[in-house]
Scaffold this motif. Structure first.
Motif, mmCIF file in Angstrom:
data_model
loop_
_atom_site.group_PDB
_atom_site.id
_atom_site.type_symbol
_atom_site.label_atom_id
_atom_site.label_comp_id
_atom_site.label_asym_id
_atom_site.label_seq_id
_atom_site.Cartn_x
_atom_site.Cartn_y
_atom_site.Cartn_z
ATOM 1 N N ALA A 83 8.537 3.691 3.068
ATOM 2 C CA ALA A 83 7.634 3.837 4.217
ATOM 3 C C ALA A 83 8.022 2.827 5.313
ATOM 4 O O ALA A 83 8.565 1.767 5.029
ATOM 5 C CB ALA A 83 6.193 3.594 3.781
ATOM 6 N N GLU A 86 0.839 -1.193 0.000
ATOM 7 C CA GLU A 86 0.000 0.000 0.000
ATOM 8 C C GLU A 86 0.881 1.252 0.000
ATOM 9 O O GLU A 86 0.588 2.232 -0.646
ATOM 10 C CB GLU A 86 -0.897 -0.007 1.252
ATOM 11 C CG GLU A 86 -1.629 1.290 1.558
ATOM 12 C CD GLU A 86 -2.807 1.547 0.637
ATOM 13 O OE1 GLU A 86 -3.243 0.601 -0.043
ATOM 14 O OE2 GLU A 86 -3.294 2.698 0.592
ATOM 15 N N ASN A 87 1.980 1.203 0.754
ATOM 16 C CA ASN A 87 2.825 2.377 0.948
ATOM 17 C C ASN A 87 4.102 2.268 0.110
ATOM 18 O O ASN A 87 4.475 1.181 -0.303
ATOM 19 C CB ASN A 87 3.179 2.524 2.436
ATOM 20 C CG ASN A 87 1.935 2.504 3.321
ATOM 21 O OD1 ASN A 87 1.832 1.709 4.241
ATOM 22 N ND2 ASN A 87 0.959 3.349 3.006
ATOM 23 N N GLY A 102 1.238 -2.619 5.648
ATOM 24 C CA GLY A 102 1.028 -1.241 5.237
ATOM 25 C C GLY A 102 -0.144 -0.635 5.983
ATOM 26 O O GLY A 102 -0.895 -1.339 6.657
ATOM 27 N N ASP A 118 0.914 2.968 -4.125
ATOM 28 C CA ASP A 118 0.719 4.340 -3.622
ATOM 29 C C ASP A 118 0.539 5.383 -4.707
ATOM 30 O O ASP A 118 -0.190 6.339 -4.536
ATOM 31 C CB ASP A 118 1.863 4.729 -2.679
ATOM 32 C CG ASP A 118 3.189 4.774 -3.396
ATOM 33 O OD1 ASP A 118 3.781 5.858 -3.438
ATOM 34 O OD2 ASP A 118 3.623 3.748 -3.934
#
Lengths: 335, 346
Positions: free
Chosen positions: A79, A74-75, A135, A109
């Motif tokens: 991150a 997700e990131n 994430g 992202d």
């Protein structure tokens, strides 16, 4: 629903459908789009197991491509949660290769396509298996067609209730750490957690902590857990530690030892200190529970097993939770 | 780019049949270890790359033709067929078998009570039948079963059975079940929940139930937590009556079903004076309990876990730490808990 019926619906030949679904330039763009739209409407899906066989036909020049499992982040790569996941990704990669799969990392992202387009792009690559990495997941994948894929999540997130989740057994790790600290003679054990930990994990850690505190009549049960913010100064924490006169501290994850030094604490001189989930390579001084390669290995075994039996997500049923036990590592923060 | 390396090319290089290569690469005990190692070395040298899609397709091919199944598994029951543990396990076993058949595996039951088989003999029988996976049933296991070569098979058990650390376990998620119960009770005007544990259940289950009990109290400061009661099967009702009188719970959360006569004799009147919720129900009963039912999911999850384990044993050699898979039950409203009347506007 197969290619033949789809071809009849579109009024074209099977060959045209076949080319169009593979986005082959031999078919004009209008027709390609039309056939793809029709396929979606009628719920036609390519059987990627079948497609993988085609490459073995003698008259086909194309070599069989290696099956791929996608790991979704997700990131972005820098991150915190993406970085924390790296050791597990490495062991996952090693294990899944033994089943004959390769790994493709996909970062969501900065993706600007719709979930339908994203799902299609995975189908186009012949990807059936998806691993969801650590994430801070947004609602980006809310409408993702999970039922078209085989999915395992690497943590207890709330992305979709039908997904199988694999996680460290935080309950048993907390239990083990508490027991170790008690055996060392600790009577007043405090709990510190990052304030952004997933809800389910929080509940399990707090539950295992309170259960242990209550299990002994002489134990102290009035110490509230401390929730720590990554950027906060040390004085608030120092006050909490003094107020409850703690002789041991239990932390969910690794916290920079300088934070404790600033609060005037040195382990094990001032208190025993154990970490429930040592999530780096485990070479630091902290005592605690570490997963090593287990999480990546169980992730690989699970997704490979599910792919083998062609178990895609069933949105109507609740996913299973698979827990992996860690091992106690004696560091220098306990005596 | 050269031609793809297939099992056929490995077979030719080694001077064995393709079947031998196939068995050897799946680490089958049918092929001597020395031959397996030799074939693995040649496969590596030639750059053989297994194709998981083909393995997956092949595993399903035979069942479609109606010829023998792709894998056989056994359920080993320690106690006779009509014993209480075997009967309680029946529901899970039934769903386990149905799912196993769906996955293309045949299932055979073995009852090993009264020393019918020596462990060595049992292992021999299972090997001869080509059985790769084992599910452990419920009941009391004889001590000598420790001699059974567990590491040769893919083994799954429930948490009730603890025969070794390499065995994968499947359990109902008691922690989550209690979360469900607390959520249901949130709608009701009660503040004192008492929990009843059973002394014959595994320690880890008791810990999970208590952990969830305290974690949910921590989230709801208005509730008052009470000391748990540990129930022994067959005990007289006095001690239970004392606990009830001392702590006056408004709701009793019992881990398992307890004979209603015992509550009656302890002076606990359900649901007139106290509400009753049961955390784990997997048996038929004349009373409609409010609580969490385990249903079909447990047996099905055991089946997929065992099938996956058989698959991973084909790819990996060597033992790994056992893992634990949790199954969620389903909340069902019964007659032992009075929910407030629904608002007619809704």
């Amino acid at each position: 629903m197969n290619m033949k019926t789809l071809a009849e619906h579109c009024g074209v030949s099977i060959a045209t459908v076949s080319y169009a679904l593979r986005d082959d330039k031999r078919i004009s763009e209008t027709v390609r789009l039309h056939i793809r739209k029709k396929a979606r409407e009628l719920g036609y899906r390519t059987n990627s197991l079948g497609s993988s066989l085609v490459a073995y036909r003698q008259d086909v020049r194309q070599r069989p491509t290696q099956s791929t499992v996608a790991v979704l982040f997700e990131n972005p790569p820098h991150a915190r949660r993406t970085v924390l996941f790296q050791p597990h990704l490495a062991s996952f990669r090693q294990s899944i290769e033994r089943y004959g799969y390769k790994v493709e990392e996909i970062y969501l992202d900065n993706m600007e396509i719709t979930t339908a387009e994203f799902a299609q792009s995975l189908h186009d690559k012949g990807i059936r298996g998806i691993v969801l990495a650590w994430g801070l997941w947004s609602t980006r994948l809310k409408d993702f067609p999970w039922n078209e894929f085989t999915v395992v999540s690497a943590e207890r997130n709330e992305i979709h209730p039908a997904l199988d989740r694999i996680s460290m057994n935080h309950f048993s790790a907390t239990d083990e750490c508490f027991l170790r600290l008690s055996t060392l003679g600790a009577k007043r054990i405090g709990l510190i957690c990052h304030d952004d930990l997933p809800l389910r994990v929080k509940k399990n850690i707090v539950g295992a902590y309170l259960m242990n505190a209550h299990s002994n009549e002489h134990s102290i049960t009035d110490i509230p857990p401390y929730f720590y913010n990554l950027a906060e100064p040390a004085d608030h924490f120092a006050k909490w530690f003094k107020q409850y006169r703690l002789d041991a501290l239990l932390s969910h994850r690794l916290i920079d030892l300088n934070f404790f030094h600033k609060a005037g604490l040195h382990f094990p001189e001032d208190a025993h200190y154990a970490v429930i989930e040592i999530d780096d390579d485990g070479t630091g001084p902290e005592s605690g529970v570490t997963l090593n390669e287990e999480l990546g290995r169980v992730l690989a075994d699970t997704i490979a097993g599910k792919l083998h039996y062609d178990e895609s997500v069933d949105p109507a049923s609740e996913g299973n939770l698979i827990l992996v036990d860690g091992h106690w590592k004696a560091g220098t923060t306990t005596n | 780019m050269g031609k793809r390396v297939t099992q056929k090319s490995i077979a030719m290089e080694c001077g064995v049949s393709t079947a031998t290569v196939s068995y050897a690469l799946r680490n089958s005990a049918r092929i001597p270890l020395k031959t397996r190692n030799r074939i693995a070395a040649v496969a590596k040298k030639l750059g053989y790359q297994p194709d998981p899609s083909l393995a997956s397709l092949a595993s399903r091919r035979s069942s479609k033709k109606g010829s023998p199944f792709s894998a056989s598994v056994a359920v080993i029951h320690p106690n006779p067929k009509d014993s209480r543990p075997s009967r309680l396990f029946d529901l899970h076993c039934h769903h386990f078998k149905a799912k196993m058949n769906e996955l293309g595996c045949s299932v055979t039951d073995f009852y090993i009570d009264s020393g019918r088989y020596r462990p060595e003999r049992l292992a021999q029988i299972l090997r001869t039948r080509g059985i790769k996976g084992i599910l452990l049933g419920w009941g009391k296991w004889p001590d000598y079963i420790k001699r059974f070569p567990w590491s040769e098979f893919a083994v799954i058990s429930t948490v009730r059975t603890d025969l070794g650390s390499s065995i994968d376990k499947v359990s109902m998620n008691h922690f989550h079940a209690l979360d469900d119960v607390f959520q249901q009770l949130d709608n009701l005007p009660y503040n004192r929940y008492g929990v009843i544990l059973h002394d014959d259940c595994p320690e880890i289950t008791i810990k999970h139930i208590l952990g969830a009990y305290y974690a949910n109290h921590y989230e709801r400061p208005s509730l008052k937590s009470l000391p748990p009661y540990c129930f022994n099967m067959g005990e007289p009702p006095e001690r239970l009556a004392q606990w009830y009188q001392k702590h006056k719970p408004e709701v009793i959360i019992s881990h398992r079903v307890i004979d209603p006569k015992i509550f009656a004799r302890a002076g606990i009147s359900v649901p007139d004076e106290v509400q009753l919720v049961v955390l784990e129900i997997d048996e038929e009963s004349s009373i409609q309990y409010s609580g969490v039912y385990s249903g079909a999911e447990m047996g099905r999850t055991i089946a997929v876990s065992l099938a996956r384990k058989i698959r991973s044993d084909e790819v990996y050699v060597g033992s790994r730490n056992g893992k634990l898979t949790f199954v969620s039950g389903t909340w069902r409203e019964g007659e032992t808990l009075r929910l407030p009347k629904k608002n007619s506007n809704e």
